[in-house]
Motif scaffolding. Structure first.
Motif: not given
Length: 177
Positions: A142-156, A119-133
């Motif tokens: 994503i990892l809760e979905i049965p059958g998913v092996k792993d997830a990679e999340i990219e922030l842009t 998944v490539k995703m963004t935040m509403t602002t670069p300084g969003c205090p909830l980015t890590m959350w």
């Protein structure tokens, strides 16, 4: 440049040492901290670590991970992008009250043949205090979905998010025709 000792001092001031799995600092000042999956109050710890490490001089990219087991892919499960997007609608931005899909924070999503999800995703602002959350919440869902092996999340932040990315249905609900 920041040293591993400086980072360790900050991390240990926030997290009990028994929950720290590893701390790495590379030659560019990029910091990677891995915590135990059972670290108490993990969401607040992630946010505080990111904030406090960021105050150190010479810090590059900061990555705070949680230890987790990599699951074996169930070859019989047929994962689809639609399944993942539906699950991600459960991740609500607490400041705005909309899910990350309808808010338009998801830029790209791929389900790979080995049942890993990108998944490539963004935040509403670069300084969003909830980015890590939010990044962690997306990964967890994503990892809760049965059958998913792993997830990679990219922030842009390219392109930057705008209200135009909100789904038409939610634009109507919000009165943003």
């Amino acid at each position: 440049m920041v040293t591993k000792e400086e980072v360790e001092k900050v991390v240990k001031s926030i997290v009990d040492e028994k929950f720290i799995r590893s701390i790495d600092v590379d030659e560019k000042g990029n910091v990677t901290v891995t915590l135990a999956k059972d670290t108490p109050d993990i969401d607040n710890v992630l946010i505080k670590l990111h904030s406090e490490i960021g105050k150190l001089e010479g810090v590059g990219l900061i990555t705070v991970n949680r230890e987790r087991e990599i699951k074996e892919a169930d070859e019989n499960v047929q994962l689809t992008e639609e399944m993942v997007l539906e699950k991600l609608k459960e991740v609500i931005d607490p400041e705005i009250g909309l899910d990350v899909v309808n808010l338009g924070l998801i830029y790209d999503l791929k389900v790979n043949p080995d049942n890993t999800v990108y998944v490539k995703m963004t935040m509403t602002t670069p300084g969003c205090p909830l980015t890590m959350w939010l990044l962690r919440a997306v990964e967890d869902k994503i990892l809760e979905i049965p059958g998913v092996k792993d997830a990679e999340i990219e922030l842009t932040f390219d392109p930057p998010w705008t209200p135009d990315r909100i789904s038409p249905e939610y634009k109507k609900k919000l009165g943003l025709f």
